[in-house]
Scaffold this motif. Structure first.
Motif: not given
Length: 250
Positions: A1-17
């Motif tokens: 149902m859910v497949v995440a592959k290499g998910v990244t997320k930034r808020f400005g310079k902060l890499e959250v994922l």
């Protein structure tokens, strides 16, 4: 149902994922655990594109969320198409976000009438059944201010279910509740799991995760530290970071 592959997320310079890989099978319950700021809620919001990805991919029921590939490039979908995808994904937040000027019944009816163009009679009948299901059939005519926090959260769950989603996301649904009100909300979630609803739950309720989850995922600093059978992850964790966290919360 859910497949995440290499998910990244930034808020400005902060890499959250920092490259999340995760799979949730149809009908499974996945509980995300970890300290505040570990990226759990951000990941959950990425699943229904409330946050845009900076890298990687996310699919729900085989469909890429929020984007369409054209050749070698990904293009973000128009908001109207994203809204159509979200109809299949119910989400329950820490705060209940009910419309204060509407009764419990009207809150549950609103999305099917507005979004799916259901008749008010059809929406009213289903809303009544859903309120019964969450134990609030006798509170249908009450406004949010007349309900306890736990009752409001159960109305919020009924509201999400009114769209007949294929996936339910819960973002710390009991964290804003007084301790004596937590049990009723967890009971509703247990019944959903028993009925085969696919659920991704961000929670600090370790007992619930041990009892209900098919997969427990411990996250810290934007990465998956440990994942697997809840009895292994929670009772016999391999990673020292997982053991340190659990020693403080159990």
């Amino acid at each position: 149902m859910v497949v995440a592959k290499g998910v990244t997320k930034r808020f400005g310079k902060l890499e959250v994922l920092k490259g999340i890989d995760l799979t949730v099978g149809r009908g499974e319950v996945c509980c995300l655990l970890g300290p505040s700021g570990s990226g759990k809620s951000t990941f959950l919001r990425c699943v229904n594109h409330l946050e845009r990805l900076d890298g990687g991919s996310l699919t729900v029921d085989g469909e890429r969320v929020g984007y369409r590939r054209r050749g070698d490039a990904l293009h973000e979908l128009p908001e109207r198409e994203i809204a159509l995808q979200r109809r299949d994904i119910g989400m329950v937040f820490q705060r209940f976000n009910l419309f204060p000027h509407m009764t419990a019944l009207e809150n549950v009816m609103e999305a099917p009438v507005r979004v799916r163009r259901e008749s008010r009679a059809t929406a009213r009948e289903r809303a009544g059944k859903l309120l019964d299901r969450v134990g609030l059939g006798d509170r249908a005519g009450h406004y949010p201010a007349q309900l306890s926090g736990g009752q409001q959260q159960r109305v919020a769950i009924a509201r999400a279910l009114a769209m007949e989603p294929k996936l339910m996301l819960f973002d710390e649904p009991t964290s804003a509740l007084d301790p004596e009100l937590v049990g009723d909300v967890l009971d509703v979630m247990r019944s959903l799991a028993a009925d085969g609803m696919t659920m991704v739950v961000v929670t600090h309720e370790i007992g619930f995760a041990r009892e209900v989850a098919d997969t427990a995922v411990f996250m810290d600093e934007g990465v998956v530290v440990e994942a697997g059978d809840p009895r292994e992850v929670l009772d016999r964790p391999v990673q020292e970071r997982t053991r340190a966290f659990l020693s403080k919360v159990l």
